[in-house]
Design a protein around this motif. Structure first.
Motif, PDB file in Angstrom:
ATOM      1  N   UNK A   1       0.878  -1.274   0.088  1.00 39.32           N
ATOM      2  CA  UNK A   1       0.040  -0.216   0.108  1.00 39.32           C
ATOM      3  C   UNK A   1       0.881   1.310  -0.113  1.00 39.32           C
ATOM      4  N   UNK A   2       0.485   2.079  -0.673  1.00 43.26           N
ATOM      5  CA  UNK A   2       1.447   3.469  -0.852  1.00 43.26           C
ATOM      6  C   UNK A   2       0.768   4.633  -0.029  1.00 43.26           C
ATOM      7  N   UNK A   3       1.535   5.201   0.747  1.00 41.53           N
ATOM      8  CA  UNK A   3       0.969   6.307   1.622  1.00 41.53           C
ATOM      9  C   UNK A   3       1.619   7.689   0.958  1.00 41.53           C
ATOM     10  N   UNK A   4       0.777   8.813   1.097  1.00 40.96           N
ATOM     11  CA  UNK A   4       1.279   9.887   0.734  1.00 40.96           C
ATOM     12  C   UNK A   4       1.232  10.313  -0.543  1.00 40.96           C
ATOM     13  N   UNK A   5       1.690  11.427  -1.108  1.00 38.62           N
ATOM     14  CA  UNK A   5       1.461  11.850  -2.452  1.00 38.62           C
ATOM     15  C   UNK A   5       2.944  11.301  -3.134  1.00 38.62           C
ATOM     16  N   UNK A   6       2.967  10.855  -4.437  1.00 38.43           N
ATOM     17  CA  UNK A   6       4.244  10.461  -5.208  1.00 38.43           C
ATOM     18  C   UNK A   6       5.241  11.631  -5.155  1.00 38.43           C
ATOM     19  N   UNK A   7       6.266  11.300  -5.085  1.00 34.80           N
ATOM     20  CA  UNK A   7       7.566  12.466  -5.118  1.00 34.80           C
ATOM     21  C   UNK A   7       7.772  12.763  -6.835  1.00 34.80           C
ATOM     22  N   UNK A   8       7.829  14.128  -6.857  1.00 37.52           N
ATOM     23  CA  UNK A   8       7.933  14.488  -8.136  1.00 37.52           C
ATOM     24  C   UNK A   8       9.049  15.456  -8.435  1.00 37.52           C
ATOM     25  N   UNK A   9       9.916  15.497  -9.327  1.00 38.01           N
ATOM     26  CA  UNK A   9      10.857  16.701  -9.541  1.00 38.01           C
ATOM     27  C   UNK A   9      10.648  18.151  -9.653  1.00 38.01           C
ATOM     28  N   UNK A  10       9.359  18.252 -10.182  1.00 31.91           N
ATOM     29  CA  UNK A  10       8.643  19.546 -10.350  1.00 31.91           C
ATOM     30  C   UNK A  10       7.664  19.938  -9.224  1.00 31.91           C
ATOM     31  N   UNK A  11       7.818  21.121  -8.557  1.00 31.11           N
ATOM     32  CA  UNK A  11       6.757  21.508  -7.549  1.00 31.11           C
ATOM     33  C   UNK A  11       5.529  21.940  -8.262  1.00 31.11           C
ATOM     34  N   UNK A  12       4.347  21.661  -7.490  1.00 22.31           N
ATOM     35  CA  UNK A  12       3.038  21.861  -8.015  1.00 22.31           C
ATOM     36  C   UNK A  12       2.845  23.224  -8.416  1.00 22.31           C
ATOM     37  N   UNK A  13       2.051  23.781  -9.334  1.00 17.50           N
ATOM     38  CA  UNK A  13       1.846  25.132  -9.774  1.00 17.50           C
ATOM     39  C   UNK A  13       1.329  26.013  -8.596  1.00 17.50           C
ATOM     40  N   UNK A  14       1.849  27.261  -8.646  1.00 23.69           N
ATOM     41  CA  UNK A  14       1.217  28.322  -7.717  1.00 23.69           C
ATOM     42  C   UNK A  14       0.306  29.098  -8.438  1.00 23.69           C
ATOM     43  N   UNK A  15      -1.092  28.813  -8.144  1.00 24.65           N
ATOM     44  CA  UNK A  15      -2.241  29.613  -8.701  1.00 24.65           C
ATOM     45  C   UNK A  15      -2.265  31.080  -8.045  1.00 24.65           C
ATOM     46  N   UNK A  16      -2.748  32.091  -8.798  1.00 19.12           N
ATOM     47  CA  UNK A  16      -3.161  33.160  -8.218  1.00 19.12           C
ATOM     48  C   UNK A  16      -4.593  33.112  -7.972  1.00 19.12           C
ATOM     49  N   UNK A  17      -4.738  32.991  -6.364  1.00 22.07           N
ATOM     50  CA  UNK A  17      -5.925  32.956  -5.706  1.00 22.07           C
ATOM     51  C   UNK A  17      -6.955  33.947  -5.918  1.00 22.07           C
ATOM     52  N   UNK A  18      -6.526  35.193  -6.153  1.00 21.81           N
ATOM     53  CA  UNK A  18      -7.347  36.259  -6.626  1.00 21.81           C
ATOM     54  C   UNK A  18      -8.162  36.096  -7.687  1.00 21.81           C
ATOM     55  N   UNK A  19      -7.617  35.251  -8.874  1.00 21.82           N
ATOM     56  CA  UNK A  19      -8.018  35.006 -10.113  1.00 21.82           C
ATOM     57  C   UNK A  19      -9.105  33.771  -9.894  1.00 21.82           C
ATOM     58  N   UNK A  20      -8.742  32.941  -8.915  1.00 19.00           N
ATOM     59  CA  UNK A  20      -9.429  31.784  -8.565  1.00 19.00           C
ATOM     60  C   UNK A  20     -10.556  31.900  -7.904  1.00 19.00           C
ATOM     61  N   UNK A  21     -10.960  32.967  -7.194  1.00 19.72           N
ATOM     62  CA  UNK A  21     -12.100  33.379  -6.442  1.00 19.72           C
ATOM     63  C   UNK A  21     -13.265  33.293  -7.249  1.00 19.72           C
ATOM     64  N   UNK A  22     -14.212  32.450  -6.832  1.00 23.02           N
ATOM     65  CA  UNK A  22     -15.438  32.401  -7.756  1.00 23.02           C
ATOM     66  C   UNK A  22     -15.554  31.633  -8.761  1.00 23.02           C
TER      67      UNK A  22
END
Length: 55
Positions: free
Chosen positions: A1-22
Motif C-alpha cells: 500500500x502506498x502512503x502520501x503523494x508521489x515524489x515529483x521533480x517539479x513543484x506543484x503550480x502556484x495559482x493566483x488565488x485572487x483570480x481563482x475566487x469564484x
C-alpha cells in the motif's frame, strides 16, 4: 500500500488565488487534478504568463 503523494521533480503550480475566487471549474483552488494525478493550473481562471494580446 502506498502512503502520501508521489515524489515529483517539479513543484506543484502556484495559482493566483485572487483570480481563482469564484471560479466554478476549480472551485476557487486555482488548480485542477489531471487524469494521471498531477496538478495543473485551471485553464478557466488562470492565465499563462506568456499569454497576452500580442501588443
Amino acid at each position: 500500500m502506498v502512503y502520501g503523494a508521489p515524489r515529483t521533480p517539479c513543484p506543484p503550480p502556484h495559482p493566483d488565488l485572487g483570480l481563482a475566487r469564484g471560479c466554478e471549474h476549480c472551485l476557487g483552488w486555482g488548480t485542477v487534478v489531471t487524469r494521471d494525478g498531477g496538478h495543473e493550473l485551471c485553464y478557466t481562471c488562470q492565465r499563462d504568463p506568456g499569454e497576452g494580446d500580442g501588443a
